[in-house]
Design an enzyme around this catalytic site. Structure first.
Site, PDB file in Angstrom:
ATOM      1  CE  LYS A 126     107.413  45.025 -29.220  1.00  0.00           C
ATOM      2  NZ  LYS A 126     107.574  45.688 -30.445  1.00  0.00           N
ATOM      3  CG  ASP A 166     108.883  48.382 -28.093  1.00  0.00           C
ATOM      4  OD1 ASP A 166     108.583  48.132 -29.388  1.00  0.00           O
ATOM      5  OD2 ASP A 166     108.059  48.738 -27.171  1.00  0.00           O
TER       6      ASP A 166
HETATM    7  O1  2IT Z   1     107.921  47.584 -32.709  1.00  0.00           O
HETATM    8  C1  2IT Z   1     108.982  47.027 -33.493  1.00  0.00           C
HETATM    9  O2  2IT Z   1     108.659  46.717 -34.659  1.00  0.00           O
HETATM   10  C2  2IT Z   1     110.017  47.153 -32.838  1.00  0.00           C
HETATM   11  N1  2IT Z   1     110.375  47.390 -31.775  1.00  0.00           N
HETATM   12  C3  2IT Z   1     111.250  46.520 -33.538  1.00  0.00           C
HETATM   13  C4  2IT Z   1     111.238  44.945 -33.684  1.00  0.00           C
HETATM   14  C5  2IT Z   1     112.397  44.416 -34.298  1.00  0.00           C
HETATM   15  O3  2IT Z   1     112.700  43.117 -34.415  1.00  0.00           O
HETATM   16  O4  2IT Z   1     113.312  45.093 -35.003  1.00  0.00           O
END
Ligand code: 2IT
Length: 449
Positions: A126, A166
């Protein structure tokens, strides 16, 4: 609780005392793993849980940008590459004022288990920044994204780490980030980001995937209880991309989303967010950058409750889809008092741990955990990566079919994992256990590090 599990939780509590969101998710996940650790002494011998609660890498960097008046601003950027045992790091970027290492780590830890549940080869990561997109011009957003990527690009790649969106990062931001990556590297590596526009390798259905996936998962829960979604009322929080996907799919299946919320309060629409016009208006509200849900009430004559959350409404299904800790113990008590049977988490960690415990231990309430329910988003991101590496584009139907199958499977493996350890229909523990097992096996097989 298993003594080893307890010792790891205590270590994290002490070490990360200034990062409470991270401690919260570790407490929640690890407390499900006691029966697994009891059954697998080899995990203790390899000190697997201390290793899994320590990010492989936490990068932080300076992001400097100039606003439209020529004033210089400095923010902090982050990327937490939490666990790469089962695939390249994968997870979103969050641009929000309150972002700090505790938020990024909690999201990276959750992402590791979620990505494992998709059944696809993606590790957990993240990232984001404490940049506040509210009220910024398009040119300011672009300059911020370019500066952010100039710092980040050396740490990512299609086989290294693949960021996505996100909160505060959508298609527009991904476009600017990808453009800057391409400028810097001089290569066409569109597999480096997901959630792209379809003109340069984005997947069809990716914008809808989290919301659609949540409804597909809900369908599995309802089927387990011998019920159907048709005619059900749903209280949703948030009004972003995820809430939008939920409304769209709920409308198709004859269910009514009667609430949406924002930082300003919530709206109640007894007719449901159930017309094309209303669903499309959600996109307009988000794009306006005003971050207000009252605009919906003004436009469609729905009721607006300033400063409140929708958890006191009497509905069939609750789906918090805004952000972490949106449902606290008082909200949980209201939900229970209203005899609501289905508590379906959608946003990452939307429930405080005490509220979650109360809901889980209340007879007649079924709790579904966000790391399973919202996994369709990152799942379709992994399908986007597959399409990019194959240099082709799948049809809408193909992606949607994969998404449906993925959500059915996530529900199934979660239910089975709980059953295996004698926990009954416990989707929270089941998701934690099923997500954990694959990562644990990969880590054991790859040696001690
Ligand atoms: O919380 C999540 O799974 C996302 N924000 C998407 C992450 C992604 O790599 O598509």
């Amino acid at each position: 609780m298993n003594a080893y599990v307890e010792s790891v939780i205590n270590r994290v509590r002490e070490k990360y005392v200034s990062e409470p969101e991270f401690v919260q998710t570790v407490e929640e996940v690890l407390s499900s793993l006691s029966p697994v650790i009891d059954a697998h002494p080899e995990y203790v011998k390899a000190d697997l849980l201390n290793r899994m609660t320590e990010p492989e890498r936490m990068i932080s960097f300076r992001v400097v940008w100039t606003d439209d008046n020529g004033e210089v601003h400095t923010n902090t950027g982050y990327r937490c590459q939490f666990n790469g045992a089962i695939g390249p790091y994968k997870g979103g970027l969050r641009f929000q004022k309150n972002v700090y290492p505790g938020i990024i780590k909690f999201l990276g830890f959750e992402q590791t288990f979620k990505n494992s549940l998709t059944g696809l080869p993606i590790g957990g990561a993240k990232g984001g920044s404490d940049f506040d997109p509210a009220g910024k011009s398009d040119a300011e957003i672009m300059r911020f994204c370019q500066s952010f990527m100039t710092a980040l690009y050396r740490y990512i790649g299609p086989d290294i780490d693949v960021p996505a969106g996100d909160i505060g990062v959508g298609g527009r931001e991904i476009g600017y980030l990808f453009g800057q990556y391409r400028r810097l590297k001089g290569v066409w590596e569109n597999g480096v980001l997901t959630g792209k526009g379809t003109s340069y390798g984005g997947s069809l259905i990716r914008p809808e995937a989290t919301g659609y996936g949540a409804i597909y998962y809900l369908n599995e829960v309802l089927a387990h209880e011998g019920e159907s979604i048709n005619g059900k009322t749903i209280a949703v929080s948030g009004f972003g991309n995820v809430a939008w996907g939920i409304c769209k799919k709920a409308m198709q299946l004859g269910a009514k989303v009667v609430t949406l919320s924002g930082p300003d309060g919530y709206i109640y629409d007894p007719d449901g967010v159930s017309t094309e016009e209303k669903v499309n208006y959600m996109l307009e509200m988000r794009a306006s950058g005003r971050n207000r849900v009252q605009d919906y009430a003004d436009k469609f004559g729905a009721k607006f409750f300033p400063g409140e959350k929708p958890w006191g409404e009497k509905v069939d299904i609750i789906m918090p889809a805004a952000m972490q800790n949106d449902v606290n113990i008082d909200s949980a008590k209201k939900i229970i008092a209203n005899n609501i049977k289905y508590y379906i988490e959608v946003a990452n960690m939307p429930t405080t741990n005490d509220a979650l415990e109360l809901l889980r231990s209340t007879e007649g309430v079924i709790v579904a955990p966000s790391k399973a329910v919202n996994a369709g988003g990152v799942g379709v991101s992994a399908l986007e990566m597959a399409q990019n590496s194959e240099r082709l584009v799948w049809t809408e139907e193909e992606v949607d079919e994969h998404l449906g199958a993925m959500m059915r499977n996530i529900h199934k493996v979660s239910a089975e994992a709980a059953e295996e350890f004698g926990l009954g229909y416990d989707l929270v523990a089941g998701a934690n256990i099923a997500g954990f097992k694959k990562v644990a096996t990969a880590m054991l097989e790859q040696g001690i590090f």
